[in-house]
Structure formats: structure tokens, C-alpha cells
Design an enzyme around this catalytic site. Structure first.
Site, PDB file in Angstrom:
ATOM      1  N   LYS A 181      43.117  36.973  38.834  1.00 27.87           N
ATOM      2  CA  LYS A 181      44.483  36.927  39.363  1.00 27.87           C
ATOM      3  C   LYS A 181      45.369  35.957  38.599  1.00 27.87           C
ATOM      4  O   LYS A 181      46.560  36.208  38.407  1.00 27.87           O
ATOM      5  CB  LYS A 181      44.455  36.581  40.855  1.00 27.87           C
ATOM      6  CG  LYS A 181      43.849  37.690  41.707  1.00 27.87           C
ATOM      7  CD  LYS A 181      43.888  37.353  43.192  1.00 27.87           C
ATOM      8  CE  LYS A 181      43.328  38.488  44.020  1.00 27.87           C
ATOM      9  NZ  LYS A 181      43.362  38.187  45.473  1.00 27.87           N
ATOM     10  N   LYS A 276      37.649  49.158  43.286  1.00 23.19           N
ATOM     11  CA  LYS A 276      37.740  49.121  44.741  1.00 23.19           C
ATOM     12  C   LYS A 276      39.117  49.559  45.213  1.00 23.19           C
ATOM     13  O   LYS A 276      40.129  49.250  44.584  1.00 23.19           O
ATOM     14  CB  LYS A 276      37.464  47.693  45.219  1.00 23.19           C
ATOM     15  CG  LYS A 276      37.406  47.538  46.731  1.00 23.19           C
ATOM     16  CD  LYS A 276      37.089  46.098  47.102  1.00 23.19           C
ATOM     17  CE  LYS A 276      37.099  45.912  48.617  1.00 23.19           C
ATOM     18  NZ  LYS A 276      36.817  44.511  49.002  1.00 23.19           N
ATOM     19  N   LYS A 279      45.087  47.180  48.180  1.00 21.28           N
ATOM     20  CA  LYS A 279      46.499  47.159  48.533  1.00 21.28           C
ATOM     21  C   LYS A 279      47.371  46.850  47.322  1.00 21.28           C
ATOM     22  O   LYS A 279      48.525  47.255  47.258  1.00 21.28           O
ATOM     23  CB  LYS A 279      46.758  46.083  49.593  1.00 21.28           C
ATOM     24  CG  LYS A 279      46.075  46.298  50.918  1.00 21.28           C
ATOM     25  CD  LYS A 279      46.371  45.120  51.843  1.00 21.28           C
ATOM     26  CE  LYS A 279      45.681  45.258  53.185  1.00 21.28           C
ATOM     27  NZ  LYS A 279      45.982  44.111  54.070  1.00 21.28           N
TER      28      LYS A 279
END
Length: 411
Positions: A181, A276, A279
Site C-alpha cells: 500500500k 482476492k 473493495k
């Protein structure tokens, strides 16, 4: 106290299920038969339940104490960023509904985690309420579980800070999600909270003296950090050192164990069977949101990525999309793996996709109806979250008191 009494009454019908945990890997059965536990607790003159359950009246009856000692505690939560999708539901929330019948459960909306990356300020409040409503719509029962918003229990942040003083920075820099991230955010532009949020996650777990934490395979690293931190703090401040400061001595924190579902723990993207369902994925086509319309669900499944092999099969490493879609079908249809294999082994994608779409739509339809009912009653949802936060705060304050006492704070 009234809330404790309600908990006992709502849990009494679950005593028979305590010895039959759901089919989960690492699900720990109680080591002694009921008679032995009853005898052991009846013979125990110490006030262990008062320490473990500070909200409990000191004159609570023996059956009450027995019940609370039997119930193991499970905690879990989902971020309110974006829409809750099929992966969140099948990988987490659906399993919560099973766990609440066997354990004492606390499920919360982790809004503090939602601000570690750039987010829509206007949407956070609505998304938080929507997520809570979906918890209930999916079957979380407030007579069995406490449902609350993470930021409504201030002890989460306080415990995070206390744990941070014992967390080596090298542990955090090795976290896989921080590496990924922070790289997306441009390295030095990444927020400090992106580095330290695993400490907050550890606080979420340790705050409630959790016995078990439902996790997917990709979340094991975060639970391992929580376990390592618990052991580190226990070694630094627990035992005789804590007792000398007026505490009870021994371990400050429980060491939580993982609960990993056998199926549904990791639902993959509709556009890439190796990633995966998320969102944060740029394309909404990659996921099925729980509130998607019937037509949209059918369209997403119709367009999802497949392969050119004949027939359908589980567990072929060369066919990740096939394994993912069959797994989803297995769960939403309620069939066994063997039944799905027999039904679909000679099926074409053209035949299977409408079958899967119909099964998903049928499974999600009652959730969508219940969601509309819940969101139409704002006062009801507010009451649920307020009562859940009060219950969680009672447990959390005991944990904070113990740790601050052991760390030498003036109380």
C-alpha cells in the site's frame, strides 16, 4: 446488571452447542466434559469470573459464572469503505452468523482503519451505518452478539498507543500490506497510520481478551503480530512485576488463536482468479456487492473471467477462476463439494453461469430485503450500536486498567 442478565438468558439455549463447534480449522473444543467443568468451577473459591467479566454482579449465581466461563470469545470487524461485497460476506460475515451460536461474539465496524488511506469524508458516516445494517441483515443477532462502531469505544486508540511503545518499528516495516500500500501511495507520501495500523488491529483483538479471531489466509500475518505483541507485553510487564504493582500477576493479555473457515475464506476477483475480491479494486466488475440489483449480478457473472477447458472442476491450479466460481456456488447453494463436483463436472460455462447467477441472487435477496427494513428505522440502528458500544466498553476498560497498572501509570 441488566445487560449481563440479558446475555446469560440469551446464551443459555446455546450451552448444548458449546461441545459441537462449527466445521472450522483450528476450532478448539473444550478439553473437559461438562461434569468436570461444573465440578471444577463449583470447587473454585476464587473470583475468576469477576476478573474476566468486570460487568458481572459480584453476587452472580454459580450457573451464571459457569456459563460465562464456558463461552469462548470471538471478535472481528469489516471496514466501512466501499460496499460490502460477496467476498466480505462469504469470507467473514456469513461465518460470524455460525460463530455467534457457539461463542460470545463482538462484531464491529472498523472505521478507524478506514482513514489510513485517502477516503471520501462525506461517505464515511453513511458507509459506517450501512455496514452495520448489513451485519444485521446478514443474520448477526444482537441477542447473541454485540455490534458497535470501533471509534465509539475510545479504548481502541488508547490501547494502540500503549502497545506502540512496545512495538519494534522493524516488525511493522516487514508487514506485507504496508509494503504494497505504501508503494501505491508513493513511498514518502504514505501516512504514518498506514505503517502503524497493524498495532491498532492488534489492539482491536487484545482489547477484548479474545480467544479466537476469524481470519483469512492473507490476514494471518496481522494476527501473528497481535500474538507477538501480546507475548512481548506479557513478558515486559506481566507476572511478578505486575503483582508488585498491585495487580493480579500472570499474563496481561490472552494469546488469541485463528479460526480459518474450510471454504469461503478467500473469495477471488471475478476478473482475476489469482487476486482476492476487494473493495479497492478499480473495476466494480471484479466484485459482486451485496446490494447489487439482480440484473447487475447476472451481468457481472455473465462477463466474469473463465477458461477454455472442458467441464468444471475444483482444485486445479491451472484453473483458479473455475475453482473460485465453484466454491462460491457451493456456499450460496448450500451443497457439499461432492454434490457440486457431480453436478458440474460435465457442465459448460454457458450453462453454469446462469446457474451461479440464480443461486447468488436467491441467496442475497432476503439480505437485501432485511437491509431495507433496518435502514428505514434509524432509531433502531442507533440503539443497537449504542448498546453494543456500552457492552464493549465494559470489557475494554478492564483491559486498559490492567495494562496501565502493569506499566506503572498512576491510577
Amino acid at each position: 446488571m441488566a445487560h449481563a442478565t440479558d446475555l446469560i438468558l440469551s446464551s443459555s439455549s446455546r450451552l448444548l452447542t458449546l461441545y459441537s463447534p462449527p466445521p472450522l480449522q483450528n476450532a478448539h473444543q473444550l478439553p473437559l466434559p461438562p461434569g468436570s467443568l461444573v465440578s471444577a468451577i463449583a470447587a473454585d473459591s476464587s473470583d475468576n469470573t469477576q476478573t474476566l467479566f468486570p460487568f458481572l454482579d459480584s453476587d452472580a449465581t454459580a450457573p451464571t459464572r459457569l456459563l460465562l466461563l464456558l463461552l469462548k470469545r470471538v471478535v472481528s470487524g469489516v471496514q466501512p469503505t466501499g460496499s460490502i461485497h460477496l467476498g466480505n460476506y462469504l469470507g467473514a460475515i456469513k461465518n460470524w452468523v455460525t460463530l455467534q451460536d457457539t461463542y460470545e461474539t463482538l462484531f464491529f465496524i472498523v472505521d478507524l482503519h478506514a482513514i489510513t488511506l485517502p477516503y471520501d469524508v462525506q461517505e464515511l458516516r453513511k458507509a459506517t451505518r450501512d455496514t452495520a445494517a448489513l451485519y444485521l441483515a446478514c443474520g448477526v443477532d444482537i441477542s447473541k452478539a454485540s455490534v458497535f462502531v470501533q471509534s465509539h469505544v475510545r479504548a481502541h486508540v488508547e490501547l494502540m498507543w500503549l502497545l506502540s511503545s512496545s512495538t519494534p518499528i522493524g516488525w511493522l516495516q516487514k508487514m506485507t500490506q504496508f509494503k504494497e500500500k505504501s508503494r501505491k501511495e508513493g513511498g514518502e507520501n504514505a501516512s504514518v497510520s498506514l505503517l502503524t495500523y497493524p498495532v491498532l488491529m492488534a489492539a482491536d483483538i487484545l482489547l477484548y481478551k479474545s480467544d479466537f479471531v476469524p481470519v483469512g489466509e492473507d490476514q494471518k500475518q496481522h494476527l501473528e503480530l497481535a500474538r507477538d505483541l501480546a507475548q512481548r507485553v506479557n513478558n515486559l510487564y506481566g507476572g511478578r512485576k505486575w503483582k508488585k504493582l498491585g495487580g493480579r500477576g500472570g499474563s496481561i493479555f490472552k494469546i488469541p488463536e485463528p479460526l480459518i473457515p474450510q471454504v469461503g475464506a478467500r473469495v477471488m476477483s471475478l476478473t482475476d482468479g489469482l487476486s482476492k475480491m476487494s473493495k479497492s479494486a478499480p473495476s466494480d466488475q471484479s466484485r459482486i456487492n451485496l446490494l447489487d440489483s439482480k440484473d447487475l449480478i447476472a451481468d457481472k457473472i455473465k462477463r466474469c473471467k473463465t477458461d477454455s477447458f472442458a467441464g468444471l472442476e475444483f482444485d486445479n491450479a491451472e484453473r483458479p477462476e473455475c475453482n473460485n466460481l465453484l466454491s462460491v456456488y457451493q456456499i450460496v447453494s448450500g451443497k457439499t463439494k461432492e454434490e457440486v463436483m457431480e453436478e458440474c463436472k460435465d457442465t459448460s460455462w454457458g450453462t453454469f453461469k446462469p446457474l451461479l447467477a440464480d443461486a447468488v441472487i436467491e441467496h442475497l435477496s432476503p439480505i437485501q430485503v432485511r437491509y431495507e427494513e433496518i435502514t428505514a428505522e434509524a432509531a433502531y440502528l442507533d440503539k443497537v450500536l449504542s448498546e453494543g458500544a456500552d457492552r464493549a466498553t465494559e470489557i475494554a476498560e478492564s483491559t486498559i486498567h490492567n495494562l496501565k497498572q502493569a506499566m506503572g501509570f498512576y491510577l
